[in-house]
Design a protein around this motif. Structure first.
Motif, PDB file in Angstrom:
ATOM      1  N   LEU A 205      10.227   1.727   3.688  1.00 34.36           N
ATOM      2  CA  LEU A 205       9.324   0.700   4.198  1.00 34.36           C
ATOM      3  C   LEU A 205       9.225  -0.438   3.191  1.00 34.36           C
ATOM      4  N   ASP A 206       9.123  -1.667   3.685  1.00 36.61           N
ATOM      5  CA  ASP A 206       8.966  -2.805   2.784  1.00 36.61           C
ATOM      6  C   ASP A 206       7.533  -2.832   2.245  1.00 36.61           C
ATOM      7  N   ARG A 207       7.314  -3.645   1.211  1.00 35.88           N
ATOM      8  CA  ARG A 207       6.011  -3.678   0.530  1.00 35.88           C
ATOM      9  C   ARG A 207       4.868  -4.058   1.460  1.00 35.88           C
ATOM     10  N   THR A 208       5.085  -5.058   2.303  1.00 35.63           N
ATOM     11  CA  THR A 208       4.026  -5.512   3.208  1.00 35.63           C
ATOM     12  C   THR A 208       3.631  -4.407   4.186  1.00 35.63           C
ATOM     13  N   THR A 209       4.638  -3.750   4.758  1.00 34.49           N
ATOM     14  CA  THR A 209       4.372  -2.659   5.688  1.00 34.49           C
ATOM     15  C   THR A 209       3.676  -1.506   4.973  1.00 34.49           C
ATOM     16  N   MET A 210       4.128  -1.201   3.754  1.00 34.14           N
ATOM     17  CA  MET A 210       3.520  -0.095   2.998  1.00 34.14           C
ATOM     18  C   MET A 210       2.039  -0.362   2.738  1.00 34.14           C
ATOM     19  N   VAL A 211       1.709  -1.585   2.365  1.00 32.98           N
ATOM     20  CA  VAL A 211       0.301  -1.917   2.127  1.00 32.98           C
ATOM     21  C   VAL A 211      -0.515  -1.689   3.398  1.00 32.98           C
ATOM     22  N   ALA A 212       0.010  -2.121   4.529  1.00 31.86           N
ATOM     23  CA  ALA A 212      -0.703  -1.933   5.798  1.00 31.86           C
ATOM     24  C   ALA A 212      -0.862  -0.448   6.123  1.00 31.86           C
ATOM     25  N   VAL A 213       0.195   0.339   5.933  1.00 31.72           N
ATOM     26  CA  VAL A 213       0.122   1.779   6.210  1.00 31.72           C
ATOM     27  C   VAL A 213      -0.892   2.444   5.283  1.00 31.72           C
ATOM     28  N   LEU A 214      -0.871   2.081   4.010  1.00 28.27           N
ATOM     29  CA  LEU A 214      -1.828   2.671   3.070  1.00 28.27           C
ATOM     30  C   LEU A 214      -3.258   2.254   3.381  1.00 28.27           C
ATOM     31  N   ASP A 215      -3.443   1.015   3.811  1.00 25.24           N
ATOM     32  CA  ASP A 215      -4.782   0.585   4.248  1.00 25.24           C
ATOM     33  C   ASP A 215      -5.272   1.482   5.384  1.00 25.24           C
ATOM     34  N   GLU A 216      -4.395   1.735   6.356  1.00 27.64           N
ATOM     35  CA  GLU A 216      -4.759   2.578   7.498  1.00 27.64           C
ATOM     36  C   GLU A 216      -5.070   4.009   7.047  1.00 27.64           C
ATOM     37  N   LEU A 217      -4.233   4.554   6.168  1.00 26.72           N
ATOM     38  CA  LEU A 217      -4.439   5.923   5.696  1.00 26.72           C
ATOM     39  C   LEU A 217      -5.742   6.050   4.897  1.00 26.72           C
ATOM     40  N   GLU A 218      -6.062   5.019   4.129  1.00 28.38           N
ATOM     41  CA  GLU A 218      -7.335   5.033   3.398  1.00 28.38           C
ATOM     42  C   GLU A 218      -8.514   4.981   4.360  1.00 28.38           C
ATOM     43  N   GLN A 219      -8.420   4.123   5.382  1.00 29.20           N
ATOM     44  CA  GLN A 219      -9.507   4.024   6.359  1.00 29.20           C
ATOM     45  C   GLN A 219      -9.717   5.342   7.093  1.00 29.20           C
ATOM     46  N   LEU A 220      -8.627   6.079   7.317  1.00 26.70           N
ATOM     47  CA  LEU A 220      -8.711   7.376   7.988  1.00 26.70           C
ATOM     48  C   LEU A 220      -9.167   8.491   7.043  1.00 26.70           C
ATOM     49  N   GLY A 221      -9.225   8.198   5.751  1.00 29.58           N
ATOM     50  CA  GLY A 221      -9.605   9.211   4.769  1.00 29.58           C
ATOM     51  C   GLY A 221      -8.474  10.156   4.412  1.00 29.58           C
ATOM     52  N   HIS A 222      -7.230   9.737   4.660  1.00 31.77           N
ATOM     53  CA  HIS A 222      -6.076  10.607   4.417  1.00 31.77           C
ATOM     54  C   HIS A 222      -5.381  10.344   3.080  1.00 31.77           C
ATOM     55  N   ALA A 223      -5.677   9.219   2.458  1.00 29.99           N
ATOM     56  CA  ALA A 223      -5.040   8.887   1.174  1.00 29.99           C
ATOM     57  C   ALA A 223      -5.975   8.007   0.363  1.00 29.99           C
ATOM     58  N   THR A 224      -5.741   8.010  -0.936  1.00 35.15           N
ATOM     59  CA  THR A 224      -6.485   7.127  -1.834  1.00 35.15           C
ATOM     60  C   THR A 224      -5.489   6.381  -2.714  1.00 35.15           C
ATOM     61  N   ARG A 225      -5.908   5.180  -3.108  1.00 38.56           N
ATOM     62  CA  ARG A 225      -5.123   4.362  -4.044  1.00 38.56           C
ATOM     63  C   ARG A 225      -5.999   4.044  -5.230  1.00 38.56           C
ATOM     64  N   GLU A 226      -5.416   4.141  -6.413  1.00 33.93           N
ATOM     65  CA  GLU A 226      -6.147   3.740  -7.602  1.00 33.93           C
ATOM     66  C   GLU A 226      -5.157   3.234  -8.642  1.00 33.93           C
ATOM     67  N   ARG A 227      -5.659   2.470  -9.576  1.00 33.69           N
ATOM     68  CA  ARG A 227      -4.814   1.969 -10.661  1.00 33.69           C
ATOM     69  C   ARG A 227      -4.344   3.144 -11.519  1.00 33.69           C
ATOM     70  N   SER A 228      -3.109   3.068 -11.939  1.00 36.47           N
ATOM     71  CA  SER A 228      -2.561   4.083 -12.835  1.00 36.47           C
ATOM     72  C   SER A 228      -3.262   3.987 -14.188  1.00 36.47           C
ATOM     73  N   LYS A 229      -3.588   5.128 -14.748  1.00 36.99           N
ATOM     74  CA  LYS A 229      -4.212   5.137 -16.076  1.00 36.99           C
ATOM     75  C   LYS A 229      -3.207   4.779 -17.163  1.00 36.99           C
ATOM     76  N   SER A 230      -1.928   5.073 -16.932  1.00 38.49           N
ATOM     77  CA  SER A 230      -0.908   4.792 -17.936  1.00 38.49           C
ATOM     78  C   SER A 230      -0.294   3.397 -17.789  1.00 38.49           C
ATOM     79  N   ASP A 231      -0.366   2.821 -16.593  1.00 36.90           N
ATOM     80  CA  ASP A 231       0.207   1.492 -16.354  1.00 36.90           C
ATOM     81  C   ASP A 231      -0.683   0.782 -15.333  1.00 36.90           C
ATOM     82  N   ARG A 232      -1.581  -0.043 -15.815  1.00 34.50           N
ATOM     83  CA  ARG A 232      -2.580  -0.694 -14.952  1.00 34.50           C
ATOM     84  C   ARG A 232      -1.957  -1.605 -13.887  1.00 34.50           C
TER      85      ARG A 232
END
Length: 157
Positions: free
Chosen positions: A65-92
């Protein structure tokens, strides 16, 4: 049929048949996921997250998936409570994506529904033919991946 043989009808063209079968499979798989409120892209991403946490860039590379599509999919998964995104502790600069407990449960339900849809799609084939089809498609896919250019390294994911 060899690749140099003359094709009289489109139905004699293997590539055409692959496209037509894919055209049957995608809607069948999408319909199977409707009761779960998911789509095939979301399930694909959950599948790659099921065993590990990945950066958004790694998910793009693995899923195709391209970056734009991935962001949209991850937004949807977060809204559904199926995934979380956070900044990496080792690489911000990186966002690390993790599947949630709800995401794992949804993925388990989705795979059952997708297997049923696959069973219906492949019903005309005997078990040995299904196994052979899987082997042949895997070889084609693996060969295409071996020839694919490496994704460009990105500073921000």
């Amino acid at each position: 049929m060899t690749s140099r043989a003359r094709i009289e009808h489109m139905d004699d063209h293997t590539g055409y048949l692959i496209i037509k079968v894919a055209g049957m499979a995608v809607p069948a798989f999408e319909r199977a996921l409707v009761p779960l409120g998911l789509n095939t892209r979301q399930v694909r991403v959950l599948g790659f997250l099921h065993g590990e946490s990945l950066s958004q860039a790694e998910l793009c590379a693995r899923t195709g998936l391209d970056r734009t599509t991935m962001v949209a999919v991850l937004d949807e998964l977060e809204q559904l409570g199926h995934a979380t995104r956070e900044r990496s502790k080792s690489d911000r600069r990186k966002h690390v994506v993790r599947i949630t407990r709800n995401g794992k449960a949804a993925y388990a339900k989705a795979t059952k529904k997708l297997l049923r849809a696959q069973e219906e799609l492949l019903q005309p084939l005997a078990p040995a033919e299904r196994a052979q089809l899987h082997t042949l498609l895997s070889r084609l896919f693996d060969a295409s991946q071996a020839c694919a250019p490496e994704p460009a390294a990105e500073a921000v994911s």
